[in-house]
Write a protein that holds these residues in place. Sequence first.
Motif, PDB file in Angstrom:
ATOM      1  N   PHE A   1       0.888  -2.224 -17.435  1.00 44.22           N
ATOM      2  CA  PHE A   1       2.130  -3.003 -17.377  1.00 44.22           C
ATOM      3  C   PHE A   1       2.948  -2.767 -18.646  1.00 44.22           C
ATOM      4  O   PHE A   1       4.160  -2.543 -18.593  1.00 44.22           O
TER       5      PHE A   1
ATOM      6  N   PHE B   1      -0.449  -0.290 -12.951  1.00 43.35           N
ATOM      7  CA  PHE B   1       0.831  -0.966 -12.820  1.00 43.35           C
ATOM      8  C   PHE B   1       1.993  -0.092 -13.283  1.00 43.35           C
ATOM      9  O   PHE B   1       3.134  -0.507 -13.190  1.00 43.35           O
TER      10      PHE B   1
ATOM     11  N   PHE C   1       2.130  -2.744  -4.216  1.00 40.60           N
ATOM     12  CA  PHE C   1       0.834  -3.393  -4.391  1.00 40.60           C
ATOM     13  C   PHE C   1       0.483  -4.238  -3.188  1.00 40.60           C
ATOM     14  O   PHE C   1      -0.656  -4.254  -2.720  1.00 40.60           O
ATOM     15  N   VAL C   2       1.502  -4.943  -2.685  1.00 40.58           N
ATOM     16  CA  VAL C   2       1.271  -5.715  -1.475  1.00 40.58           C
ATOM     17  C   VAL C   2       0.835  -4.772  -0.356  1.00 40.58           C
ATOM     18  O   VAL C   2      -0.112  -5.058   0.378  1.00 40.58           O
TER      19      VAL C   2
ATOM     20  N   VAL D   1      -6.469   0.040 -11.757  1.00 43.10           N
ATOM     21  CA  VAL D   1      -5.302  -0.582 -11.147  1.00 43.10           C
ATOM     22  C   VAL D   1      -4.101  -0.208 -11.995  1.00 43.10           C
ATOM     23  O   VAL D   1      -3.972  -0.637 -13.126  1.00 43.10           O
TER      24      VAL D   1
ATOM     25  N   LEU E   1       7.138  -1.307  -7.147  1.00 42.42           N
ATOM     26  CA  LEU E   1       5.731  -1.486  -7.507  1.00 42.42           C
ATOM     27  C   LEU E   1       5.146  -2.739  -6.872  1.00 42.42           C
ATOM     28  O   LEU E   1       4.073  -2.719  -6.273  1.00 42.42           O
ATOM     29  N   VAL E   2       5.895  -3.852  -6.999  1.00 42.88           N
ATOM     30  CA  VAL E   2       5.374  -5.111  -6.482  1.00 42.88           C
ATOM     31  C   VAL E   2       5.113  -4.993  -4.987  1.00 42.88           C
ATOM     32  O   VAL E   2       4.042  -5.344  -4.492  1.00 42.88           O
TER      33      VAL E   2
ATOM     34  N   VAL F   1      -2.791  -3.660  -0.800  1.00 42.84           N
ATOM     35  CA  VAL F   1      -3.753  -4.704  -0.498  1.00 42.84           C
ATOM     36  C   VAL F   1      -3.809  -4.980   1.002  1.00 42.84           C
ATOM     37  O   VAL F   1      -4.881  -5.184   1.563  1.00 42.84           O
TER      38      VAL F   1
ATOM     39  N   MET G   1       9.905  -1.051 -10.803  1.00 45.11           N
ATOM     40  CA  MET G   1       9.233  -2.344 -10.758  1.00 45.11           C
ATOM     41  C   MET G   1       9.392  -3.010  -9.402  1.00 45.11           C
ATOM     42  O   MET G   1       8.458  -3.591  -8.865  1.00 45.11           O
TER      43      MET G   1
END
Lengths: 397, 343
Positions: free
Chosen positions: B139, B37, B274-275, B35, B270-271, B278, B267
């Motif tokens: 991270f 980040f 990731f959503v 994973v 990135l968030v 998923v 960043m």
Amino acid sequence: MFGLDRKDTVFMLIVVVIALSAPILLNPWPAASQMAQFNAGYPDLMQRFVVYGIFAIGFNILFGLTGYLSFGHAAFLGVGSYAAVWMFKLLSMNIIPAILLSMVVAGLFALVIGYVSLRRSGIYFSILTLAFAQMSFNMAYSVLTPLTNGETGLQLALDDPRILDAANTTNSLPVTNLFGAEMRSSVTWNVGGWSFDFSVGYYVCAVIMLIAFYTSVRIFRSPFGMMLRAVKSNQQRLNYTGINSRPYTLAAFVISGMYAGLAGGLLAAMDPLAGAERMQWTASGEVVLMTILGGAGTLIGPFLGAGFIKYCENIFSKINDQILHQWFALLPDWLENTLVTVLHPFIGKGWHLTLGLIFMLVVVFLPGGLVEGWNRITGLFRRKPKAKPSATTEPAE
Amino acid sequence: MDAILLQILNGLDKGSAYALIALGLTLIFGTLGVVNFAHGALFMIGSFCSVTLSKLFSLSFETVDPTKLDFLGNPSKVTTPYVQAWFGPELGAAIIDWSVPLAILLAIPVMLIVGYVMERGLIKHFYKRAHADQILVTFGLAIVLQEIVKYFFGANPISAPAPEVFRGSLDFGPFFGLEANKVIYPYWRLVYFFFSAGIIAAVFAFLRFTTFGMVVRAGMADRETVGLLGIDIDKRFTVMFGIAAAVAGLAGVMYAPILSPNYQMGMDFLVLSFVVVVVGGMGSLPGAVLAGFLLGILQSFASMNEVKSVIPGIDQIIIYLVAIIILLTRPRGLMGRKGVMEE
């Protein structure tokens, strides 16, 4: 004593002594000396140590025990802050009702989010909590502006009702207090070259932190805590033995949410202002960093991690080139200048770089965090190195 | 009709960026099981390749031109970029103008190297560690990369303009028999969409039609068996990491004219990515692409005034809301495979 065994009692007493004498312990250098900039014993910073310590201790109850990695814990902190500031605006400047309400509100909020998010585990759980927290953050900025005052942040105003307090006759904003003792007031004690600040705010926070810490010790040692550890080590096996693990994980989630709310309430009690940026995902990331850096799943680790990060944030960002030149003044000029140039990116505004590097080094070499480092060092001096239980954390999958 | 068309178009460019980043994330997750980040930081480094190149090209020297006088009567100074001096004024000007597309040539080797170094130097040691450890170390790496970029380029956004030809807007209305000037869409965003569609197609073709890709797919399905057949799968996965880094970097290079690069842009993406991953389903490449475009378009629909007046603030939360609903109703995401990231 207090339901703890002998070892824990001694440990607890050490923590109590350290917390209560922190204004002295954290001020080892005389105020006038060169080294005074490394002192951490001023009330504002110490309060932040304990408040973020509470936040990390609470996060550890969820992550350290059950292995569920929440990436949205800052939402509870933010909600707690808003609740506390509303209490200051509507009811009274006394911090007790504010803190109680912030815990209750954060707990209810955690109940809702946890009920939904805990249906999934592993990275899906992390993303769900992240999604909820980002939703709250975005809504605090946009739709919920009447409640949160948007980008400006929720502040006190002169014409707030404050129904329990006496009418405000002065023309200045009232100060948060605990039954009349103002949070900001402090006693300064000058001995020799040293100057120690004992502030009401710090001691209130420290006592609450000690209570929170004691509660977490009890949770760690309780059958409930054992059950949470079982969830982390093998949830499937737990389910096969006929135990429904959901109520336990949900309880852990709510408890850690309430810790976060408590921390948020205390932040508001220190400075009655609540902004949405406290809920942003970077803030959630910070508490994860604190917990891991200190050592997830250990009792004191998260607190150490919180203190370490907050201390670095304050000290590294204060150092500038001039101070570096003073330190290396004894060296030859060329060496002095090279050293300063080399160190320049790591200090002042660049302290995040230092944080990132320290963080990577810790994850790579010390998976158990600062506590593991301490154990390794003390292990060197013991005659029989005991095989210590590994403190690494695996997410529940 | 025109409003709907406009929102779909608006969603495309953001959706393309999400899809490309999510594709890279999924590649890394599917092959190495890591994973990552720091993937947003790779996107950010890519877009700073654009900035670097456009800065390099506009390096210039000053000469005094005695034939021209400024208003005080002094000979005026003329600045000539080095590229113009070397390649002649016209070709030089064209090179400066096209610096963003040219940055692709710079970004590919840079990103491959960055990806290779990252994988060999750091991530290699984290295959056997818990996902939480992987998240944390990458991270930390993301913070370090951000700060390095901030040290060299400062904290403010730096613009890198698109070539002159693409700076206008295209009127879409007449193509669909609608009124003129109703559906106006910047050329560059259209270029970005086709560019990312091309990259996505290239990645899929590479995996589908080459022997290398076949081995990688086999390794994604069953790493151990491929290893038993005497194939050094780790080496190929390292290459895939480099490719995933290059995909993220290219997404960043071409995004620079749309959003001026600053060190934190990674960043933010990135968030969301990731959503996206998923929602698409961990480990599913088509899922990542589909979810990327879906969420991009949904987001632009939610920011329509008509929608906002019905549900205030929906534009801020739509992506997360959709993610929550999908995760709760389809636990593996839209196209997730069974057994990935589960028990």
